[in-house]
Design a protein around this motif. Structure first.
Motif, PDB file in Angstrom:
ATOM      1  N   GLY A 115     -52.712  36.669 -83.161  1.00 13.12           N
ATOM      2  CA  GLY A 115     -54.046  37.147 -82.828  1.00 13.12           C
ATOM      3  C   GLY A 115     -54.169  38.649 -82.758  1.00 13.12           C
ATOM      4  O   GLY A 115     -55.240  39.168 -82.425  1.00 13.12           O
ATOM      5  N   ALA A 116     -53.089  39.374 -83.076  1.00 11.05           N
ATOM      6  CA  ALA A 116     -53.132  40.840 -82.993  1.00 11.05           C
ATOM      7  C   ALA A 116     -53.994  41.447 -84.089  1.00 11.05           C
ATOM      8  O   ALA A 116     -54.464  42.577 -83.969  1.00 11.05           O
ATOM      9  CB  ALA A 116     -51.719  41.411 -83.072  1.00 11.05           C
ATOM     10  N   GLY A 117     -54.182  40.715 -85.206  1.00  9.47           N
ATOM     11  CA  GLY A 117     -55.001  41.212 -86.305  1.00  9.47           C
ATOM     12  C   GLY A 117     -54.236  41.528 -87.568  1.00  9.47           C
ATOM     13  O   GLY A 117     -54.804  42.069 -88.522  1.00  9.47           O
ATOM     14  N   VAL A 134     -42.101  51.204 -88.550  1.00  9.93           N
ATOM     15  CA  VAL A 134     -42.702  50.046 -87.885  1.00  9.93           C
ATOM     16  C   VAL A 134     -44.019  50.452 -87.232  1.00  9.93           C
ATOM     17  O   VAL A 134     -44.123  51.522 -86.628  1.00  9.93           O
ATOM     18  CB  VAL A 134     -41.758  49.470 -86.804  1.00  9.93           C
ATOM     19  CG1 VAL A 134     -42.421  48.309 -86.074  1.00  9.93           C
ATOM     20  CG2 VAL A 134     -40.443  49.035 -87.416  1.00  9.93           C
ATOM     21  N   CYS A 135     -45.025  49.584 -87.366  1.00  5.65           N
ATOM     22  CA  CYS A 135     -46.271  49.704 -86.597  1.00  5.65           C
ATOM     23  C   CYS A 135     -46.412  48.445 -85.757  1.00  5.65           C
ATOM     24  O   CYS A 135     -46.252  47.334 -86.276  1.00  5.65           O
ATOM     25  CB  CYS A 135     -47.487  49.842 -87.514  1.00  5.65           C
ATOM     26  SG  CYS A 135     -47.679  51.474 -88.256  1.00  5.65           S
ATOM     27  N   ILE A 136     -46.693  48.626 -84.484  1.00  4.70           N
ATOM     28  CA  ILE A 136     -46.945  47.486 -83.604  1.00  4.70           C
ATOM     29  C   ILE A 136     -48.442  47.399 -83.348  1.00  4.70           C
ATOM     30  O   ILE A 136     -49.064  48.374 -82.925  1.00  4.70           O
ATOM     31  CB  ILE A 136     -46.176  47.608 -82.279  1.00  4.70           C
ATOM     32  CG1 ILE A 136     -44.660  47.563 -82.550  1.00  4.70           C
ATOM     33  CG2 ILE A 136     -46.565  46.490 -81.313  1.00  4.70           C
ATOM     34  CD1 ILE A 136     -43.809  47.713 -81.309  1.00  4.70           C
ATOM     35  N   MET A 137     -49.006  46.235 -83.649  1.00  2.00           N
ATOM     36  CA  MET A 137     -50.438  45.989 -83.428  1.00  2.00           C
ATOM     37  C   MET A 137     -50.653  45.096 -82.224  1.00  2.00           C
ATOM     38  O   MET A 137     -49.852  44.211 -81.936  1.00  2.00           O
ATOM     39  CB  MET A 137     -51.070  45.304 -84.652  1.00  2.00           C
ATOM     40  CG  MET A 137     -51.327  46.189 -85.837  1.00  2.00           C
ATOM     41  SD  MET A 137     -52.231  45.284 -87.141  1.00  2.00           S
ATOM     42  CE  MET A 137     -53.838  45.032 -86.337  1.00  2.00           C
ATOM     43  N   ASP A 138     -51.747  45.344 -81.532  1.00  2.88           N
ATOM     44  CA  ASP A 138     -52.185  44.441 -80.477  1.00  2.88           C
ATOM     45  C   ASP A 138     -53.694  44.620 -80.316  1.00  2.88           C
ATOM     46  O   ASP A 138     -54.198  45.747 -80.369  1.00  2.88           O
ATOM     47  CB  ASP A 138     -51.467  44.743 -79.153  1.00  2.88           C
ATOM     48  CG  ASP A 138     -51.602  43.593 -78.157  1.00  2.88           C
ATOM     49  OD1 ASP A 138     -51.864  42.450 -78.593  1.00  2.88           O
ATOM     50  OD2 ASP A 138     -51.427  43.815 -76.950  1.00  2.88           O
ATOM     51  N   ALA A 139     -54.396  43.521 -80.164  1.00  7.56           N
ATOM     52  CA  ALA A 139     -55.846  43.538 -79.982  1.00  7.56           C
ATOM     53  C   ALA A 139     -56.565  44.321 -81.077  1.00  7.56           C
ATOM     54  O   ALA A 139     -57.533  45.026 -80.827  1.00  7.56           O
ATOM     55  CB  ALA A 139     -56.198  44.124 -78.609  1.00  7.56           C
ATOM     56  N   GLY A 140     -56.069  44.181 -82.312  1.00 10.57           N
ATOM     57  CA  GLY A 140     -56.776  44.739 -83.454  1.00 10.57           C
ATOM     58  C   GLY A 140     -56.558  46.203 -83.744  1.00 10.57           C
ATOM     59  O   GLY A 140     -57.246  46.784 -84.579  1.00 10.57           O
ATOM     60  N   ALA A 198     -42.395  45.783 -73.860  1.00 11.65           N
ATOM     61  CA  ALA A 198     -42.911  46.829 -72.981  1.00 11.65           C
ATOM     62  C   ALA A 198     -44.328  47.250 -73.371  1.00 11.65           C
ATOM     63  O   ALA A 198     -45.171  47.514 -72.519  1.00 11.65           O
ATOM     64  CB  ALA A 198     -41.971  48.045 -73.024  1.00 11.65           C
ATOM     65  N   LEU A 199     -44.593  47.297 -74.674  1.00 13.00           N
ATOM     66  CA  LEU A 199     -45.880  47.789 -75.159  1.00 13.00           C
ATOM     67  C   LEU A 199     -46.987  46.735 -75.084  1.00 13.00           C
ATOM     68  O   LEU A 199     -48.139  47.049 -74.794  1.00 13.00           O
ATOM     69  CB  LEU A 199     -45.745  48.283 -76.599  1.00 13.00           C
ATOM     70  CG  LEU A 199     -44.959  49.583 -76.790  1.00 13.00           C
ATOM     71  CD1 LEU A 199     -44.565  49.761 -78.238  1.00 13.00           C
ATOM     72  CD2 LEU A 199     -45.784  50.773 -76.312  1.00 13.00           C
ATOM     73  N   THR A 200     -46.637  45.484 -75.380  1.00 11.74           N
ATOM     74  CA  THR A 200     -47.668  44.447 -75.448  1.00 11.74           C
ATOM     75  C   THR A 200     -47.651  43.490 -74.266  1.00 11.74           C
ATOM     76  O   THR A 200     -48.647  42.807 -74.014  1.00 11.74           O
ATOM     77  CB  THR A 200     -47.521  43.601 -76.729  1.00 11.74           C
ATOM     78  OG1 THR A 200     -46.311  42.823 -76.641  1.00 11.74           O
ATOM     79  CG2 THR A 200     -47.467  44.485 -77.966  1.00 11.74           C
TER      80      THR A 200
END
Length: 317
Positions: free
Chosen positions: A38-40, A207-213, A304-306
């Motif tokens: 669901g991160a997008g 690396v790119c970390i996605m969360d909530a779009g 830690a990030l998400t």
């Protein structure tokens, strides 16, 4: 710059799938796109390939604005891209060879050049012996390999892989990872999404970390791991540790906690404290059998990030 997405927004009624997403990809890079379900991630891929239109924002591919509409400019851009979707894109009534030939012709590859590329793809993907068989008789791993072959038969400049190893055997996974690494070394730019940290660490240089779009972290594996770790852990293996040892260690500046289990003395300090020499000095009256320090990992950074774990399986968009 191969890819540039700036402030891209995509909504599905009340759901904001992409929230001012900004993402860049340089020529020759292998970029890993991570995020919980669901991160997008899949929505981002659908938008940048024109399968779904963005509501607002700017998308550029190969230096040209890309709207995703079916015009000559968009079609020319699409021919420079190879896409491996989560769902298999194969024709089970055709043989493995015929699938490769079909997709090659779609991209304008014909004749002797097409045969040469098909033969090479079958060889490198380990499918030569089953070239005449239908993929409906293949294992999941073999189907995934053929799916990748169909996506690269036209030698794309940008290869996008969306969860390419879900539900396959370890041998096929290794085969796919080796193939992706090799094609990247040969100059193909790669965008790779996965639910497996070890795959991204093995294949990707960034690396790119996605969360909530949106992207919440961007950098090398090492940079992201170090930036998101707020504690460091050291474990001493001590022969007959006395109760006085953890009490003395706890007095060291920066030590958060010290736990003893059998012969293992685990010390947690604030990040960057550099406490190892001081801990060794305090423990020197005891017999130290071993010392180990926990290395910051991408998994640590992600949690830690998400605040979430990567879960196996595809993303619902």
């Amino acid at each position: 710059m191969i890819l540039s997405m700036t402030d891209v927004i995509k909504r599905y009624r009340a759901l904001t799938a992409l929230d001012h997403l900004t993402l860049n990809l340089q020529k020759g890079e292998a970029l890993g796109l991570l995020g919980p379900n669901g991160a997008g991630k899949t929505t981002a891929i659908r938008v940048l390939t024109g399968l779904t239109g963005a509501d607002t924002g700017e998308i550029k591919l190969f230096g040209k604005e890309f709207s995703g509409k079916n015009n000559s400019d968009s079609m020319a851009i699409r021919k420079r891209i190879g896409l491996v979707p989560q769902d298999l894109a194969l024709y089970e009534t055709l043989s493995a060879r015929e699938n490769l030939e079909y997709f090659g012709k779609l991209y304008g590859v014909h004749g002797a050049e097409l045969k040469k590329r098909v033969d090479a793809a079958l060889e490198v993907l380990g499918l030569t012996d089953v070239a005449k068989k239908s993929p409906k008789k293949f294992s999941g791993g073999m189907k995934r390999r053929l799916n990748i072959g169909c996506a690269v038969i036209h030698k794309p400049e940008l290869l996008i892989l969306d969860e390419p190893t879900v539900g396959i055997d370890p041998q096929s996974r290794n085969h796919i990872l080796d193939f992706v690494s090799e094609i990247n070394k040969q100059g193909t730019t790669v965008l790779y999404t996965s639910h497996y940290m070890e795959e991204v660490e093995r294949v990707c240089s960034r690396v790119c970390i996605m969360d909530a779009g949106r992207v919440i972290a961007d950098g090398s594996v090492e940079e992201i791991a170090k930036s998101a770790i707020f504690e460091e852990s050291i474990t001493l293996e001590v022969k007959d540790p006395a109760p006085s040892l953890p009490e003395s260690i706890k007095k060291i500046q920066g030590v958060v906690r010290c736990e003893v289990k059998n012969r293992a003395v685990t010390i947690t300090s604030t990040a960057g404290s550099g406490n190892l020499p001081r801990i060794i000095e305090v423990a020197s009256p005891f017999v130290i059998l071993g010392v180990s320090a926990k290395r910051a990992t991408l998994e640590d950074a992600f949690l830690a990030l998400t605040g979430k774990s990567l879960r196996d399986g595809g993303e619902a968009s």
